[in-house]
Design a protein around this motif. Structure first.
Motif, PDB file in Angstrom:
ATOM      1  N   ASP A 121     -32.477 -76.475  15.245  1.00 44.90           N
ATOM      2  CA  ASP A 121     -33.675 -77.113  14.712  1.00 44.90           C
ATOM      3  C   ASP A 121     -33.431 -77.873  13.415  1.00 44.90           C
ATOM      4  O   ASP A 121     -34.369 -78.369  12.790  1.00 44.90           O
ATOM      5  CB  ASP A 121     -34.768 -76.056  14.459  1.00 44.90           C
ATOM      6  CG  ASP A 121     -35.150 -75.318  15.723  1.00 44.90           C
ATOM      7  OD1 ASP A 121     -35.254 -75.977  16.772  1.00 44.90           O
ATOM      8  OD2 ASP A 121     -35.321 -74.087  15.670  1.00 44.90           O
ATOM      9  N   LYS A 122     -32.184 -77.933  12.970  1.00 41.39           N
ATOM     10  CA  LYS A 122     -31.879 -78.663  11.746  1.00 41.39           C
ATOM     11  C   LYS A 122     -30.463 -79.206  11.804  1.00 41.39           C
ATOM     12  O   LYS A 122     -29.633 -78.751  12.610  1.00 41.39           O
ATOM     13  CB  LYS A 122     -32.057 -77.779  10.512  1.00 41.39           C
ATOM     14  CG  LYS A 122     -31.291 -76.472  10.524  1.00 41.39           C
ATOM     15  CD  LYS A 122     -31.653 -75.646   9.289  1.00 41.39           C
ATOM     16  CE  LYS A 122     -30.963 -74.285   9.307  1.00 41.39           C
ATOM     17  NZ  LYS A 122     -31.340 -73.473   8.130  1.00 41.39           N
ATOM     18  N   GLY A 123     -30.198 -80.206  10.952  1.00 38.36           N
ATOM     19  CA  GLY A 123     -28.895 -80.828  10.949  1.00 38.36           C
ATOM     20  C   GLY A 123     -27.791 -79.871  10.549  1.00 38.36           C
ATOM     21  O   GLY A 123     -28.014 -78.905   9.815  1.00 38.36           O
ATOM     22  N   LEU A 124     -26.580 -80.144  11.035  1.00 36.41           N
ATOM     23  CA  LEU A 124     -25.435 -79.291  10.754  1.00 36.41           C
ATOM     24  C   LEU A 124     -24.391 -80.066   9.964  1.00 36.41           C
ATOM     25  O   LEU A 124     -24.172 -81.264  10.195  1.00 36.41           O
ATOM     26  CB  LEU A 124     -24.807 -78.792  12.062  1.00 36.41           C
ATOM     27  CG  LEU A 124     -25.671 -77.886  12.949  1.00 36.41           C
ATOM     28  CD1 LEU A 124     -24.953 -77.602  14.259  1.00 36.41           C
ATOM     29  CD2 LEU A 124     -25.998 -76.586  12.229  1.00 36.41           C
ATOM     30  N   ASP A 125     -23.751 -79.366   9.050  1.00 41.90           N
ATOM     31  CA  ASP A 125     -22.686 -79.962   8.252  1.00 41.90           C
ATOM     32  C   ASP A 125     -21.352 -79.318   8.606  1.00 41.90           C
ATOM     33  O   ASP A 125     -21.276 -78.132   8.927  1.00 41.90           O
ATOM     34  CB  ASP A 125     -22.958 -79.766   6.756  1.00 41.90           C
ATOM     35  CG  ASP A 125     -24.212 -80.493   6.293  1.00 41.90           C
ATOM     36  OD1 ASP A 125     -24.456 -81.612   6.783  1.00 41.90           O
ATOM     37  OD2 ASP A 125     -24.947 -79.927   5.463  1.00 41.90           O
ATOM     38  N   ASN A 126     -20.308 -80.139   8.560  1.00 43.70           N
ATOM     39  CA  ASN A 126     -18.928 -79.654   8.734  1.00 43.70           C
ATOM     40  C   ASN A 126     -18.748 -78.873  10.031  1.00 43.70           C
ATOM     41  O   ASN A 126     -18.336 -77.707  10.036  1.00 43.70           O
ATOM     42  CB  ASN A 126     -18.518 -78.798   7.534  1.00 43.70           C
ATOM     43  CG  ASN A 126     -18.624 -79.553   6.230  1.00 43.70           C
ATOM     44  OD1 ASN A 126     -18.205 -80.701   6.143  1.00 43.70           O
ATOM     45  ND2 ASN A 126     -19.212 -78.924   5.215  1.00 43.70           N
ATOM     46  N   VAL A 127     -19.065 -79.510  11.147  1.00 48.22           N
ATOM     47  CA  VAL A 127     -18.877 -78.902  12.463  1.00 48.22           C
ATOM     48  C   VAL A 127     -17.416 -79.091  12.874  1.00 48.22           C
ATOM     49  O   VAL A 127     -16.905 -80.215  12.906  1.00 48.22           O
ATOM     50  CB  VAL A 127     -19.802 -79.541  13.511  1.00 48.22           C
ATOM     51  CG1 VAL A 127     -19.630 -78.848  14.866  1.00 48.22           C
ATOM     52  CG2 VAL A 127     -21.254 -79.469  13.055  1.00 48.22           C
ATOM     53  N   VAL A 128     -16.737 -77.992  13.174  1.00 50.22           N
ATOM     54  CA  VAL A 128     -15.317 -78.045  13.542  1.00 50.22           C
ATOM     55  C   VAL A 128     -15.163 -77.677  15.015  1.00 50.22           C
ATOM     56  O   VAL A 128     -15.622 -76.620  15.454  1.00 50.22           O
ATOM     57  CB  VAL A 128     -14.472 -77.087  12.678  1.00 50.22           C
ATOM     58  CG1 VAL A 128     -13.010 -77.124  13.116  1.00 50.22           C
ATOM     59  CG2 VAL A 128     -14.599 -77.457  11.208  1.00 50.22           C
ATOM     60  N   LEU A 129     -14.538 -78.561  15.771  1.00 52.99           N
ATOM     61  CA  LEU A 129     -14.196 -78.322  17.177  1.00 52.99           C
ATOM     62  C   LEU A 129     -12.678 -78.267  17.264  1.00 52.99           C
ATOM     63  O   LEU A 129     -11.988 -79.235  16.955  1.00 52.99           O
ATOM     64  CB  LEU A 129     -14.745 -79.436  18.060  1.00 52.99           C
ATOM     65  CG  LEU A 129     -14.359 -79.407  19.544  1.00 52.99           C
ATOM     66  CD1 LEU A 129     -14.911 -78.160  20.224  1.00 52.99           C
ATOM     67  CD2 LEU A 129     -14.851 -80.663  20.251  1.00 52.99           C
ATOM     68  N   SER A 130     -12.148 -77.109  17.662  1.00 54.01           N
ATOM     69  CA  SER A 130     -10.707 -76.882  17.641  1.00 54.01           C
ATOM     70  C   SER A 130     -10.180 -76.571  19.041  1.00 54.01           C
ATOM     71  O   SER A 130     -10.738 -75.728  19.750  1.00 54.01           O
ATOM     72  CB  SER A 130     -10.377 -75.719  16.692  1.00 54.01           C
ATOM     73  OG  SER A 130      -8.994 -75.431  16.713  1.00 54.01           O
ATOM     74  N   PHE A 131      -9.103 -77.258  19.441  1.00 52.56           N
ATOM     75  CA  PHE A 131      -8.411 -76.994  20.707  1.00 52.56           C
ATOM     76  C   PHE A 131      -7.083 -76.316  20.395  1.00 52.56           C
ATOM     77  O   PHE A 131      -6.306 -76.824  19.578  1.00 52.56           O
ATOM     78  CB  PHE A 131      -8.144 -78.297  21.466  1.00 52.56           C
ATOM     79  CG  PHE A 131      -9.376 -79.073  21.837  1.00 52.56           C
ATOM     80  CD1 PHE A 131      -9.996 -78.880  23.059  1.00 52.56           C
ATOM     81  CD2 PHE A 131      -9.917 -80.006  20.968  1.00 52.56           C
ATOM     82  CE1 PHE A 131     -11.134 -79.598  23.407  1.00 52.56           C
ATOM     83  CE2 PHE A 131     -11.044 -80.734  21.307  1.00 52.56           C
ATOM     84  CZ  PHE A 131     -11.657 -80.531  22.534  1.00 52.56           C
ATOM     85  N   ALA A 132      -6.815 -75.195  21.049  1.00 51.20           N
ATOM     86  CA  ALA A 132      -5.551 -74.478  20.857  1.00 51.20           C
ATOM     87  C   ALA A 132      -4.733 -74.551  22.137  1.00 51.20           C
ATOM     88  O   ALA A 132      -5.199 -74.154  23.207  1.00 51.20           O
ATOM     89  CB  ALA A 132      -5.818 -73.025  20.481  1.00 51.20           C
ATOM     90  N   PHE A 133      -3.492 -75.055  22.017  1.00 48.59           N
ATOM     91  CA  PHE A 133      -2.602 -75.210  23.161  1.00 48.59           C
ATOM     92  C   PHE A 133      -1.360 -74.344  22.969  1.00 48.59           C
ATOM     93  O   PHE A 133      -0.836 -74.239  21.851  1.00 48.59           O
ATOM     94  CB  PHE A 133      -2.154 -76.672  23.301  1.00 48.59           C
ATOM     95  CG  PHE A 133      -3.279 -77.653  23.445  1.00 48.59           C
ATOM     96  CD1 PHE A 133      -3.824 -77.928  24.687  1.00 48.59           C
ATOM     97  CD2 PHE A 133      -3.793 -78.304  22.339  1.00 48.59           C
ATOM     98  CE1 PHE A 133      -4.857 -78.842  24.823  1.00 48.59           C
ATOM     99  CE2 PHE A 133      -4.815 -79.219  22.464  1.00 48.59           C
ATOM    100  CZ  PHE A 133      -5.358 -79.485  23.708  1.00 48.59           C
ATOM    101  N   ASP A 134      -0.890 -73.764  24.060  1.00 51.39           N
ATOM    102  CA  ASP A 134       0.370 -73.028  24.013  1.00 51.39           C
ATOM    103  C   ASP A 134       1.478 -73.975  23.563  1.00 51.39           C
ATOM    104  O   ASP A 134       1.605 -75.097  24.065  1.00 51.39           O
ATOM    105  CB  ASP A 134       0.684 -72.462  25.406  1.00 51.39           C
ATOM    106  CG  ASP A 134       1.838 -71.484  25.384  1.00 51.39           C
ATOM    107  OD1 ASP A 134       2.949 -71.883  25.004  1.00 51.39           O
ATOM    108  OD2 ASP A 134       1.613 -70.317  25.754  1.00 51.39           O
ATOM    109  N   LYS A 135       2.300 -73.546  22.619  1.00 45.88           N
ATOM    110  CA  LYS A 135       3.341 -74.416  22.067  1.00 45.88           C
ATOM    111  C   LYS A 135       4.360 -74.836  23.122  1.00 45.88           C
ATOM    112  O   LYS A 135       5.033 -75.865  22.976  1.00 45.88           O
ATOM    113  CB  LYS A 135       4.060 -73.731  20.906  1.00 45.88           C
ATOM    114  CG  LYS A 135       3.228 -73.633  19.642  1.00 45.88           C
ATOM    115  CD  LYS A 135       4.030 -73.059  18.489  1.00 45.88           C
ATOM    116  CE  LYS A 135       5.061 -74.032  17.978  1.00 45.88           C
ATOM    117  NZ  LYS A 135       4.442 -75.165  17.267  1.00 45.88           N
TER     118      LYS A 135
END
Length: 298
Positions: A93-107
């Protein structure tokens, strides 16, 4: 005939009036406090979700499976680049700050940065480039691709993409084996999202390759082969009593997403890489119950 009406207030004293006024004043005070809280956003919730385009948000409580159809021209030794694209949605219901979307892959696996430079990392939607930052990092086990959205307004759902590299089928397997060919390394991608005032959410997404000609063939194979195999495997791991209880009370269901893009090949460092070229392939969701009354007694 005269009817005499009793005066309901004749027994009211000064203390009674004061009490009533106090109750009314208390109610008005509560209304005022509630109104101020609404104006200040006290009752607003903060939430962020991810979803495939045109699909409901994916769940955190189970691995999401994606079956991608490849074509017969792709050799066993070739690799296939599979886009990982999600709508990142502010569902609160309100704006968001500093949204982090992280993808983790096997090395030990491969992903976008193994083949392409930073210029391929783009997004779609009403969001300026200055509002999106991309960084890469690593640990002993994983490579991370991290996207930070500095401001995500209510209802915004920009599409953010990465990619994983898969293989049509392990070379040691015979040609007539029915399809599940994907390198076990890097097949499952761990995705995490978090933002200011939003707790971290973790999603597991498993990408698999199936050698089928089109979305209808892929759907038919999934429904009549893969789903049945999952149901039978469930039954083989449970007693009759346990299975009976699952049939009665379980609301469990499995959902997979099927997609059949068109591919073209390119050569990168002497290796043949297949890339999807159809911009909007059909994404089909298939759900089934993993328990069947017909299997109760084996």
């Amino acid at each position: 005939m005269k009817i005499k009406l009793n005066n309901p207030f004749k027994n009211f004293g000064r203390s009674d009036v004061i009490a009533i006024v106090g109750v009314i004043a208390g109610i008005l005070a509560l209304v005022a406090v509630y109104h101020i809280a609404v104006l200040q956003g006290t009752f607003q919730k903060s939430d962020v979700e991810i979803a495939f385009e045109g699909a409901p948000p994916i769940n955190t409580d189970q691995t999401t499976e994606i079956f991608v159809s490849s074509n017969a021209d792709i050799a066993k030794v070739d690799s296939i680049f599979i886009p990982i694209e999600f709508n990142l949605k502010n569902s609160g219901d309100k704006g968001l700050d500093n949204v982090v979307l992280s993808f983790a892959f096997d090395k030990q696996g491969k992903h976008t940065s193994n083949f392409f430079d930073e210029s391929v990392y783009t997004h779609q939607g009403m969001m300026t480039a200055q509002n999106l930052r991309h960084e890469q990092s690593s640990t002993d086990e994983f490579d991370y691709s991290n996207f930070t959205v500095t401001k995500l307004n209510i209802g915004d759902s920009p599409m953010i993409g990465e990619g994983v590299v898969a293989y049509k089928m392990p070379p040691a397997l015979p040609d007539n084996l029915p399809v599940l060919g994907l390198s076990g390394l890097g097949a499952t991608v761990k995705i995490q999202i978090e933002a200011d005032n939003v707790a971290k959410k973790t999603f597991m997404v498993d990408y698999r390759i199936a050698t089928m000609g089109n979305i209808d063939q892929l759907t038919d194979w999934y429904t009549h082969y893969y789903a049945k195999a999952v149901v039978i495997e469930k039954r083989n791991t449970m007693s009759i009593a346990s299975y009976f209880l699952k049939l009665l009370f379980s609301r469990e269901s499995k959902t997979a997403y099927l997609v059949a893009p068109e591919f073209r090949s390119i050569s990168i460092n002497g290796e043949t890489e297949w890339l999807p070229v159809k911009h909007d392939p059909i994404l089909r969701a298939i759900s089934f119950k993993p328990y069947s009354w017909s299997l109760l007694f084996g």
